[in-house]
Design a protein around this motif. Structure first.
Motif, PDB file in Angstrom:
ATOM      1  N   PHE A 105       0.130  -1.794   7.761  1.00 37.30           N
ATOM      2  CA  PHE A 105       1.112  -1.220   6.846  1.00 37.30           C
ATOM      3  C   PHE A 105       0.421  -0.319   5.826  1.00 37.30           C
ATOM      4  O   PHE A 105       0.807   0.831   5.634  1.00 37.30           O
ATOM      5  N   TYR A 106      -0.609  -0.835   5.170  1.00 32.40           N
ATOM      6  CA  TYR A 106      -1.290  -0.040   4.151  1.00 32.40           C
ATOM      7  C   TYR A 106      -1.985   1.176   4.755  1.00 32.40           C
ATOM      8  O   TYR A 106      -1.950   2.267   4.175  1.00 32.40           O
ATOM      9  N   GLN A 107      -2.605   1.018   5.897  1.00 27.97           N
ATOM     10  CA  GLN A 107      -3.269   2.157   6.540  1.00 27.97           C
ATOM     11  C   GLN A 107      -2.275   3.260   6.882  1.00 27.97           C
ATOM     12  O   GLN A 107      -2.575   4.442   6.719  1.00 27.97           O
ATOM     13  N   ARG A 108      -1.076   2.879   7.333  1.00 26.71           N
ATOM     14  CA  ARG A 108      -0.038   3.893   7.617  1.00 26.71           C
ATOM     15  C   ARG A 108       0.341   4.670   6.362  1.00 26.71           C
ATOM     16  O   ARG A 108       0.826   5.792   6.459  1.00 26.71           O
ATOM     17  N   HIS A 109       0.125   4.075   5.210  1.00 28.83           N
ATOM     18  CA  HIS A 109       0.491   4.711   3.949  1.00 28.83           C
ATOM     19  C   HIS A 109      -0.710   5.293   3.219  1.00 28.83           C
ATOM     20  O   HIS A 109      -0.654   5.538   2.008  1.00 28.83           O
ATOM     21  N   GLY A 110      -1.795   5.540   3.950  1.00 30.30           N
ATOM     22  CA  GLY A 110      -2.933   6.266   3.394  1.00 30.30           C
ATOM     23  C   GLY A 110      -4.014   5.424   2.752  1.00 30.30           C
ATOM     24  O   GLY A 110      -4.974   5.971   2.209  1.00 30.30           O
ATOM     25  N   PHE A 111      -3.921   4.114   2.813  1.00 27.07           N
ATOM     26  CA  PHE A 111      -4.952   3.248   2.243  1.00 27.07           C
ATOM     27  C   PHE A 111      -6.112   3.128   3.226  1.00 27.07           C
ATOM     28  O   PHE A 111      -5.913   3.158   4.433  1.00 27.07           O
ATOM     29  N   ALA A 112      -7.310   2.998   2.688  1.00 27.63           N
ATOM     30  CA  ALA A 112      -8.505   2.832   3.506  1.00 27.63           C
ATOM     31  C   ALA A 112      -9.281   1.612   3.012  1.00 27.63           C
ATOM     32  O   ALA A 112      -9.286   1.316   1.807  1.00 27.63           O
ATOM     33  N   SER A 113      -9.936   0.935   3.926  1.00 31.48           N
ATOM     34  CA  SER A 113     -10.715  -0.245   3.575  1.00 31.48           C
ATOM     35  C   SER A 113     -11.887   0.149   2.681  1.00 31.48           C
ATOM     36  O   SER A 113     -12.562   1.143   2.910  1.00 31.48           O
TER      37      SER A 113
ATOM     38  N   ASP B 283      -5.027   0.720  -5.859  1.00 32.00           N
ATOM     39  CA  ASP B 283      -5.878  -0.288  -5.234  1.00 32.00           C
ATOM     40  C   ASP B 283      -5.009  -1.481  -4.851  1.00 32.00           C
ATOM     41  O   ASP B 283      -4.112  -1.864  -5.598  1.00 32.00           O
ATOM     42  N   THR B 284      -5.297  -2.049  -3.700  1.00 31.90           N
ATOM     43  CA  THR B 284      -4.615  -3.267  -3.284  1.00 31.90           C
ATOM     44  C   THR B 284      -5.585  -4.110  -2.480  1.00 31.90           C
ATOM     45  O   THR B 284      -6.726  -3.693  -2.243  1.00 31.90           O
ATOM     46  N   ALA B 285      -5.163  -5.262  -2.070  1.00 36.31           N
ATOM     47  CA  ALA B 285      -5.993  -6.148  -1.260  1.00 36.31           C
ATOM     48  C   ALA B 285      -5.132  -6.790  -0.190  1.00 36.31           C
ATOM     49  O   ALA B 285      -3.935  -7.001  -0.394  1.00 36.31           O
ATOM     50  N   THR B 286      -5.738  -7.075   0.939  1.00 33.69           N
ATOM     51  CA  THR B 286      -5.077  -7.837   1.991  1.00 33.69           C
ATOM     52  C   THR B 286      -6.045  -8.917   2.461  1.00 33.69           C
ATOM     53  O   THR B 286      -7.254  -8.791   2.292  1.00 33.69           O
ATOM     54  N   HIS B 287      -5.503  -9.945   3.023  1.00 26.66           N
ATOM     55  CA  HIS B 287      -6.350 -10.979   3.594  1.00 26.66           C
ATOM     56  C   HIS B 287      -6.941 -10.446   4.899  1.00 26.66           C
ATOM     57  O   HIS B 287      -6.302  -9.693   5.632  1.00 26.66           O
ATOM     58  N   PHE B 288      -8.185 -10.844   5.171  1.00 26.09           N
ATOM     59  CA  PHE B 288      -8.864 -10.364   6.372  1.00 26.09           C
ATOM     60  C   PHE B 288      -8.092 -10.695   7.641  1.00 26.09           C
ATOM     61  O   PHE B 288      -8.131  -9.944   8.609  1.00 26.09           O
ATOM     62  N   ASP B 289      -7.391 -11.818   7.634  1.00 25.89           N
ATOM     63  CA  ASP B 289      -6.676 -12.247   8.837  1.00 25.89           C
ATOM     64  C   ASP B 289      -5.186 -11.896   8.783  1.00 25.89           C
ATOM     65  O   ASP B 289      -4.361 -12.600   9.350  1.00 25.89           O
ATOM     66  N   ASN B 290      -4.853 -10.792   8.138  1.00 30.35           N
ATOM     67  CA  ASN B 290      -3.469 -10.332   8.086  1.00 30.35           C
ATOM     68  C   ASN B 290      -3.402  -8.887   8.605  1.00 30.35           C
ATOM     69  O   ASN B 290      -3.245  -7.937   7.833  1.00 30.35           O
ATOM     70  N   PRO B 291      -3.518  -8.723   9.928  1.00 33.43           N
ATOM     71  CA  PRO B 291      -3.562  -7.371  10.484  1.00 33.43           C
ATOM     72  C   PRO B 291      -2.272  -6.583  10.261  1.00 33.43           C
ATOM     73  O   PRO B 291      -2.299  -5.354  10.146  1.00 33.43           O
ATOM     74  N   GLY B 292      -1.139  -7.255  10.161  1.00 33.02           N
ATOM     75  CA  GLY B 292       0.121  -6.555   9.910  1.00 33.02           C
ATOM     76  C   GLY B 292       0.107  -5.857   8.565  1.00 33.02           C
ATOM     77  O   GLY B 292       0.524  -4.699   8.447  1.00 33.02           O
ATOM     78  N   ALA B 293      -0.368  -6.541   7.535  1.00 33.44           N
ATOM     79  CA  ALA B 293      -0.465  -5.928   6.204  1.00 33.44           C
ATOM     80  C   ALA B 293      -1.471  -4.790   6.216  1.00 33.44           C
ATOM     81  O   ALA B 293      -1.229  -3.729   5.630  1.00 33.44           O
ATOM     82  N   ARG B 294      -2.587  -4.985   6.888  1.00 31.14           N
ATOM     83  CA  ARG B 294      -3.611  -3.931   6.949  1.00 31.14           C
ATOM     84  C   ARG B 294      -3.035  -2.673   7.609  1.00 31.14           C
ATOM     85  O   ARG B 294      -3.233  -1.564   7.134  1.00 31.14           O
TER      86      ARG B 294
ATOM     87  N   MET C  72       7.198   2.084  -0.751  1.00 33.09           N
ATOM     88  CA  MET C  72       5.856   2.627  -0.968  1.00 33.09           C
ATOM     89  C   MET C  72       5.909   4.126  -1.257  1.00 33.09           C
ATOM     90  O   MET C  72       5.218   4.623  -2.151  1.00 33.09           O
ATOM     91  N   ALA C  73       6.723   4.859  -0.517  1.00 31.20           N
ATOM     92  CA  ALA C  73       6.824   6.305  -0.735  1.00 31.20           C
ATOM     93  C   ALA C  73       7.348   6.618  -2.130  1.00 31.20           C
ATOM     94  O   ALA C  73       6.801   7.484  -2.836  1.00 31.20           O
ATOM     95  N   SER C  74       8.379   5.923  -2.556  1.00 29.71           N
ATOM     96  CA  SER C  74       8.935   6.202  -3.884  1.00 29.71           C
ATOM     97  C   SER C  74       7.978   5.745  -4.985  1.00 29.71           C
ATOM     98  O   SER C  74       7.860   6.407  -6.021  1.00 29.71           O
ATOM     99  N   LEU C  75       7.270   4.639  -4.761  1.00 34.39           N
ATOM    100  CA  LEU C  75       6.287   4.178  -5.735  1.00 34.39           C
ATOM    101  C   LEU C  75       5.163   5.200  -5.885  1.00 34.39           C
ATOM    102  O   LEU C  75       4.760   5.532  -7.006  1.00 34.39           O
ATOM    103  N   LYS C  76       4.651   5.709  -4.780  1.00 33.16           N
ATOM    104  CA  LYS C  76       3.577   6.710  -4.849  1.00 33.16           C
ATOM    105  C   LYS C  76       4.040   7.956  -5.596  1.00 33.16           C
ATOM    106  O   LYS C  76       3.294   8.501  -6.425  1.00 33.16           O
TER     107      LYS C  76
END
Length: 150
Positions: free
Chosen positions: A132-140, A119-130, A103-107
């Motif tokens: 991960f993305y939040q740690r990398h600066g993504f917001a809902s 932009d990305t999407a995660t399933h509502f019932d996948n808290p691990g993915a959510r 993710m760091a190198s991609l950014k």
């Protein structure tokens, strides 16, 4: 991803797409065409790089992670943005920083090329993915992704 990387990318994506319970739950809505569709998609990334690319993480010569990036024009940003899909790490290597390094190198690469948002999407019932993305600066965006097959 170069043409020589297609087999490695195909292996990782198939492992993800055929086993991820969140994807499998909605695969028919996506219009999943199975391994042949994946092969066609990977070939399109080689043949039409202006549309996007497959980003790969490597450890030595082995591909240990990959994701898909497609370009779009954002009317709110007035610029090119990226749609990020199918982020996955080789089974057994999860939790070792591969996804974070990827993710760091991609950014960095996207910034370098003038992309102003991912932009990305995660399933509502996948808290691990959510997480991960939040740690990398993504917001809902507090919206649901929808699909319409043509």
């Amino acid at each position: 991803m170069a043409a020589a990387d297609i087999a490695a990318a195909e292996e990782l994506f198939l492992a993800f797409l055929q086993q991820d319970p969140h994807y499998l739950e909605v695969a028919s809505i996506y219009g999943d065409g199975g391994p042949e569709a994946l092969k066609r998609a990977l070939r399109l990334f080689i043949d039409q790089p202006e549309l996007g690319f497959v980003w790969m993480a490597r450890d030595g010569g082995q591909v240990v992670g990959c994701c898909v990036v497609c370009y779009a024009i954002s009317t709110s940003r007035g610029s090119i943005v990226a749609k990020l899909d199918d982020v996955n790490v080789r089974p057994g290597l999860e939790g070792r920083g591969v996804g974070s390094a990827m993710m760091a190198s991609l950014k960095d690469e996207l910034r370098r090329t003038g992309v102003t948002r991912i932009d990305t999407a995660t399933h509502f019932d996948n808290p691990g993915a959510r997480r991960f993305y939040q740690r990398h600066g993504f917001a809902s965006l507090r919206e649901e992704r929808m699909s319409c097959l043509l």
